[in-house]
Design an enzyme around this catalytic site. Sequence first.
Site, PDB file in Angstrom:
ATOM      1  N   GLU A 124       0.866  -1.171   0.000  1.00  0.00           N
ATOM      2  CA  GLU A 124       0.000   0.000   0.000  1.00  0.00           C
ATOM      3  C   GLU A 124       0.909   1.229   0.000  1.00  0.00           C
ATOM      4  O   GLU A 124       1.776   1.366   0.868  1.00  0.00           O
ATOM      5  CB  GLU A 124      -0.900   0.031   1.236  1.00  0.00           C
ATOM      6  CG  GLU A 124      -1.927  -1.083   1.274  1.00  0.00           C
ATOM      7  CD  GLU A 124      -2.751  -1.048   2.561  1.00  0.00           C
ATOM      8  OE1 GLU A 124      -2.571  -0.109   3.361  1.00  0.00           O
ATOM      9  OE2 GLU A 124      -3.548  -1.969   2.762  1.00  0.00           O
ATOM     10  N   ASP A 176      -5.631   8.960  10.098  1.00  0.00           N
ATOM     11  CA  ASP A 176      -4.289   8.520  10.469  1.00  0.00           C
ATOM     12  C   ASP A 176      -3.824   9.131  11.781  1.00  0.00           C
ATOM     13  O   ASP A 176      -4.158  10.266  12.119  1.00  0.00           O
ATOM     14  CB  ASP A 176      -3.301   8.879   9.352  1.00  0.00           C
ATOM     15  CG  ASP A 176      -3.547   8.055   8.107  1.00  0.00           C
ATOM     16  OD1 ASP A 176      -3.426   6.823   8.208  1.00  0.00           O
ATOM     17  OD2 ASP A 176      -3.880   8.623   7.053  1.00  0.00           O
ATOM     18  N   TYR A 198     -10.352  -4.642   3.924  1.00  0.00           N
ATOM     19  CA  TYR A 198      -9.421  -4.155   4.940  1.00  0.00           C
ATOM     20  C   TYR A 198     -10.217  -3.956   6.222  1.00  0.00           C
ATOM     21  O   TYR A 198     -11.049  -3.061   6.305  1.00  0.00           O
ATOM     22  CB  TYR A 198      -8.804  -2.841   4.448  1.00  0.00           C
ATOM     23  CG  TYR A 198      -7.661  -2.280   5.292  1.00  0.00           C
ATOM     24  CD1 TYR A 198      -7.621  -2.432   6.673  1.00  0.00           C
ATOM     25  CD2 TYR A 198      -6.638  -1.559   4.691  1.00  0.00           C
ATOM     26  CE1 TYR A 198      -6.588  -1.912   7.424  1.00  0.00           C
ATOM     27  CE2 TYR A 198      -5.597  -1.016   5.433  1.00  0.00           C
ATOM     28  CZ  TYR A 198      -5.586  -1.197   6.804  1.00  0.00           C
ATOM     29  OH  TYR A 198      -4.564  -0.663   7.551  1.00  0.00           O
TER      30      TYR A 198
END
Length: 270
Positions: free
Chosen positions: A49, A60, A175
């Site tokens: 990724e 994040d 994911y």
Amino acid sequence: MSRLQTRFAQLKEQNRAALVTFVTAGDPDYDTSLAILKGLPAAGADVIELGMPFTDPMADGPAIQLANIRALGAQQNLAKTLQMVREFRKDNTETPLVLMGYFNPIHRYGVQRFIGEALESGVDGLIVVDMPPEHNSELCEPAQAAGLDFIRLTTPTTDDVRLPTVLNGSSGFVYYVSVAGVTGAGAATLEHVEEAVARLRRHTDLPISIGFGIRTPEQAAAIARLADGVVVGSALIDHIASADTSEQAIDGVLSLCAALADGVRKARLG
């Protein structure tokens, strides 16, 4: 079959999980980042990724936020990220590579232009964390129609009512964000992960990769016994943040990648 389908099928035959590594393109600079990217497959990464730097990476944690700041400070942009993929593909045509990030840079670049150049450069799939399925027509559907996989994030708070909607149109792999928080957050319990994987398997036949909070070979091995893929990002990026030289950054990331790969490969033995 796409590169992602092929890789996960191969690993299923070998009875092992994939090591999925995340790094931010251009961190800490273009040349160092490209050297890391090119070195990851030999160090044991099965899927890569590559983060597209953005000023506001809201999903994040601190490590990847700082990676974005370093990359943007080194003048990394989407065009350079696509060029990095082209250079990676000169030497490697087998390792699946997924671009991960946010919709704003893609929107500004132009969706059709981005899809065309991503395909041409050798990108296999996209993870765009702020594009819910209600907006499939804006990116997911044209990307898949062109031949790019569109990988969805699911979380501990994605219930059985919402899950089919999230998985609709998903391809490549799913994911699973194992903690309700940002990247680099504390790891989930194995009992929680096992239950989550079982629940996801009732809804999809796609490979399931687990991320957020996996930092050590031991943690990676534990997840690799339960899931089809193990995603590690912040722990690798920490080596870039702490390095004094490009060589230290490259060696740090690739050494940890090799240790993680060893853990993943031995997870289901014996």
